[in-house]
Design a protein around this motif. Structure first.
Motif: not given
Length: 533
Positions: A130, A132, A152, A154-156, A159
């Motif tokens: 995905k 980000v 951020v 937790s988002k990478v 990703a």
């Protein structure tokens, strides 16, 4: 300036008092140089090999060494002497990108236009993840950066991370002219103009003043890279931020592939599209396949050297050159295979005409220029030393001539030295005003910046840098993915080779060395740079 032609010793003797300072210009040889350079040129053939066959030529890469080896064989074929690769310590492995592609796979399907950042790792096959988009605070302090990255983190993981918001690249309604007017050039090189010589290499974009307490740009970039490594990002994506699909991709400045994730620079148009879809709240899926290689042997880099030996003054040297290395997004034509090709053509012309210069003429094609003018600095340190700590060869160098601003015709020259040095060059160049060159100015800067002639200036030696018409250099080709053979104007570069051939010949034949700053006039060296800044 009125240029007198050397006809016979008796005539010169008769005119010696009123005209002793005027240059002896060999008009017959200039005519032969013009004929060979304009009608029998091999310049574009040389450019073809350096770009199409051996480009790109990143410092430390096998292609750069192969380009140097080709040049050595070519110079030997012309009859030049002492052709060789001269090693210096680059200190970093070489690197190449062998394959790279990327695509949007959802919610639409489309390929991406991209280049890979040098000295970053490849992917382990095809990776899919995905998208980000993280937007770093502007000029953050260390605490501000840490706080934002915490939000951020937790988002990478797993990703594909776009770093930064899309740059707005406005339509250029009033593009700069691609040619300088003759009137402007004449004024620039008029010795009676108090503002003469104020322009040189293209000016960079204005930089924002640093915010107090903000992390230096290099440290900021390294901390972001380390954050992405530590938290398992698959790929980093940067915005090229240029118009019309241009991409500039430099390097991971640590030269350590373990300190970055696979990193690409995509064209502004693709980056903006993905970011706008994400802003709609719609997930975006991307995939990449990147194959990179590193070369430990690249820690030793090479400058490429060749000579036309002199006669009665053979221990004195006139040098000319340009940097052979390039960035990797294209084949490095205007930056700077064309400068190298012009200089090689100039010496080829002289070899073809069978000239016997009094002084040795030495061509030097540098590596490591793009990483900080490194190869030429290493050469100057090894062979000449500096004004403050000279080596035996220091007082044997007449001048070093450099070309490094693209395909535009030569319009003038800047020399590190006093006014008489510029006056000498003006007289040597005067017969070629019909080719668009109008004089010379002086420089007193010893700062190493921009191009290889400054490595000589820094040591207090006469570096000569030719200024050129801008054409598309700063707007389209300098360091970009568009820097290819097709962007070179053949007529302009043929003229340049003719001018350089005559200049180095006449500098090699003068009775005196080119004027230098005296000890009292010599500018002080610049203060050492602060590491990391």
């Amino acid at each position: 300036m009125n240029v007198r032609v050397f006809v016979a010793a008796a005539l010169i003797g008769a005119l010696s008092l009123p005209f002793a300072a005027e240059e002896r210009i060999n008009s017959d040889l200039n005519s032969r140089i013009r004929e060979e350079g304009m009608q029998q040129s091999q310049l574009m053939r040389t450019l073809h090999f350096l770009t199409d066959v051996y480009g790109p030529r990143l410092t430390g890469s096998p292609s750069l060494k192969a380009a140097g080896e080709w040049v050595v064989k070519t110079m030997e074929g012309w009859g030049m002497k002492n052709a060789r690769l001269e090693p210096w310590d680059f200190g970093h492995p070489g690197w190449t990108n062998d394959l790279a592609w990327g695509a949007i796979t959802s919610p639409v399907k489309d390929s991406l236009v991209l280049e890979v950042l040098a000295w970053t790792p490849g992917t382990k096959g095809i990776v899919h993840g995905k998208a980000v988009n993280i937007v770093i605070p502007e000029q953050p302090t260390a605490d501000e950066l840490a706080a934002y990255l915490g939000t951020v983190k937790s988002k990478v993981r797993g990703a594909i991370v776009m770093v930064g918001k899309p740059r707005v690249v406005p339509v250029n309604i009033t593009p700069a002219p691609k040619r300088n007017t003759d009137e402007d050039v004449k004024a620039r090189y008029n010795p009676n103009n108090p503002n003469a010589g104020q322009r040189g290499r293209g000016r960079g974009r204005g930089q924002q003043e640093p915010r107090p307490g903000a992390l230096p740009a290099r440290e900021l970039a390294q901390q972001i890279d380390q954050f992405l490594v530590d938290n398992g990002a698959l790929v980093r994506v940067n915005d090229a931020g240029r118009e019309h699909g241009q991409i500039i991709a430099f390097d991971n400045r640590t030269y350590d592939i373990t300190k970055a994730v696979p990193t690409v620079v995509v064209r502004n148009e693709d980056y903006g599209r993905i970011a706008r879809i994400l802003d709609d709240g719609v997930p975006v899926e991307l995939e990449f396949n990147i194959v990179n290689r590193t070369y430990p042997e690249g820690r030793t880099a090479y400058n490429t050297i060749g000579e036309i030996p002199g006669t009665d003054k053979k221990d004195e040297v006139v040098m000319l050159g340009g940097h052979l290395d390039s960035w990797h997004s294209a084949t490095g034509a205007t930056d700077n295979a064309i400068g190298c090709s012009i200089m090689l053509e100039a010496v080829r012309i002289l070899m073809k005409l069978g000239v016997q210069p009094r002084r040795t003429i030495r061509v030097a094609l540098w590596s490591g220029e793009e990483e900080g003018i490194l190869g030429s600095q290493a050469y100057v340190k090894e062979h000449f030393g500096s004004f403050e700590a000279p080596k035996p060869e220091y007082n044997k160098l007449v001048a070093y001539l450099n070309i490094d601003t693209g395909t535009g015709q030569l319009r003038g020259a800047s020399v590190f030295g006093p006014a008489p040095a510029a006056a000498t060059l003006r007289e040597i160049l005067a017969p070629f005003q019909d080719l668009g060159i109008y004089g010379a100015s002086t420089s007193s800067s010893r700062v190493v910046a921009g191009t290889d002639s400054t490595a000589f200036n820094n040591a207090g030696l006469p570096g000569i840098s030719f200024q050129q018409d801008p054409i598309e250099y700063n707007t389209h080709t300098h360091h970009t993915s568009l820097d290819t053979y097709e962007r070179v104007i053949e007529a302009d570069v043929k003229k340049a080779a003719v001018i350089v051939a005559s200049t180095i010949y006449h500098l090699s034949m003068r009775e005196e060395m080119l004027a230098r700053f005296t000890a009292a006039e010599m500018p002080a060296p610049p203060a050492p740079r602060v590491p990391g800044q």
